[in-house]
Design an enzyme around this catalytic site. Structure first.
Site, PDB file in Angstrom:
ATOM      1  N   ILE A 241       0.602  -1.166  -0.081  1.00  0.00           N
ATOM      2  CA  ILE A 241       0.060   0.012  -0.013  1.00  0.00           C
ATOM      3  C   ILE A 241       0.787   1.279  -0.142  1.00  0.00           C
ATOM      4  CG2 ILE A 241      -0.216   0.285   2.577  1.00  0.00           C
ATOM      5  CD1 ILE A 241      -2.826   0.902   0.030  1.00  0.00           C
TER       6      ILE A 241
ATOM      7  N   LYS B 131      -5.892   3.233   7.019  1.00  0.00           N
ATOM      8  CA  LYS B 131      -7.261   2.768   7.651  1.00  0.00           C
ATOM      9  C   LYS B 131      -6.912   1.067   7.951  1.00  0.00           C
ATOM     10  CE  LYS B 131      -8.479   0.235   4.148  1.00  0.00           C
ATOM     11  NZ  LYS B 131      -8.813  -1.089   4.347  1.00  0.00           N
TER      12      LYS B 131
END
Length: 309
Positions: free
Chosen positions: A15, A91
């Site tokens: 990510i 998140k």
């Protein structure tokens, strides 16, 4: 213009490489100045084994972005906040609601910004959907969020461990959009969690929720879908039907496409982080995480076949 804020990035996994690094190149208010990662480095940047070493070695850092798995992130955030750095959380912002509340209190005490991010809220169509739904009565909401865990999380065992959320790792994205586009608060009524017999987190879940005004919301999350992936939120109202597809990148109103845009979610997140720092504010909305926590509290658990890569 003032000099950019020097930022340290903690975690250099998929990510970070696919989203955080390209986004930072397009946000002039921030400059990536250092990396902390146990297993990876970047050319031409100081690299450290962990956040403590980075904080000790980089006195000029003004902000820290944490894109490590949620387990263990609390201690990293505490270290950064106590060192007087602004903090941005990938998140989900933590493994539980209480730990993020504790971080928010600490950030307020130390006078630094804490930004608990929900990247799917920055999808191109979300704000227009929110505007369209702001003054109409909601009749029903249907969420279908299905994807292939082997494609998106190959070999990542942390997602199956306590705090890793299982299918709620993507499912919380849908909940973050839901709680942004609806004006009413949302509460969970019941849930069913399908948990592989060799794992500790669900591979699928069905949620029944409702708005404060009584509109039903049905959500189906599944990590076993191969082929085309499905990230849809359909809202039936007393006016137009609003459909978000591809995680909020596309918007349809009564079947007519209104928006189809490229992914710029993380660029917007980092721009928002810089804006919050400049304003001396924090943004810690825990509504999506609270719904997931409620699902684990209220959810009936059903064992399903083992999952293997």
């Amino acid at each position: 213009m003032s000099d950019p804020i020097q930022l340290g990035l903690v975690g250099l996994g998929t990510i970070a490489r696919n989203q955080h690094l390209p986004a930072l190149e397009e946000v002039p208010e921030l400059r990536l100045a250092a990396i902390a990662s146990r297993n990876a480095t970047l050319d031409d940047l100081p690299s450290y084994h962990d956040i403590d070493a980075m904080l000790a070695g980089e006195a000029g850092l003004g902000a820290i972005s944490l894109c490590t798995p949620p387990q263990g992130r609390f201690a990293q955030a505490v270290a950064a906040i106590r060192a007087g750095r602004h903090v941005m959380l990938e998140k989900p912002p933590g493994t539980g609601v209480s730990e993020v509340q504790a971080l928010a209190r600490l950030a307020e005490e130390k006078g630094v910004t804490l930004f608990a991010t929900w990247h799917s809220r920055e999808a191109a169509a979300v704000e227009l959907a929110r505007a369209l739904l702001s003054d109409v009565a909601i009749r029903r909401v249907e969420i279908t969020w299905k994807e292939d865990v082997r494609h998106w999380h190959p070999g990542q065992e942390w997602i199956w461990e306590p705090g890793g959320l299982g299918v709620f790792d993507p499912g919380i994205n849908a909940l973050s959009v839901l709680t942004r586009i609806l004006r009413d608060p949302v509460r969970l009524e019941r849930a069913e969690l399908e948990i592989p017999s060799n794992k500790q987190a669900p591979i699928a879940a069905q949620l029944a929720m409702e708005t404060a005004s009584g509109a039903p919301i049905a959500a189906e999350f599944d990590w076993r879908q191969t082929g085309p992936q499905t990230w849809d939120i359909r809202v039936e109202t007393e006016g137009p039907e609003v459909l978000l597809r591809e995680g909020g990148a596309r918007l349809y109103v009564d079947g007519q496409e209104r928006i189809a845009a490229e992914d710029r979610e993380y660029r917007r997140l980092y721009a928002r982080f810089a804006e919050l720092i400049g304003a001396g504010r924090s943004d810690v909305d825990l509504a999506p995480l609270q719904l997931v926590a409620d699902a684990f509290l209220l959810g009936a658990q059903r064992a399903v076949e083992p999952f293997h890569e």
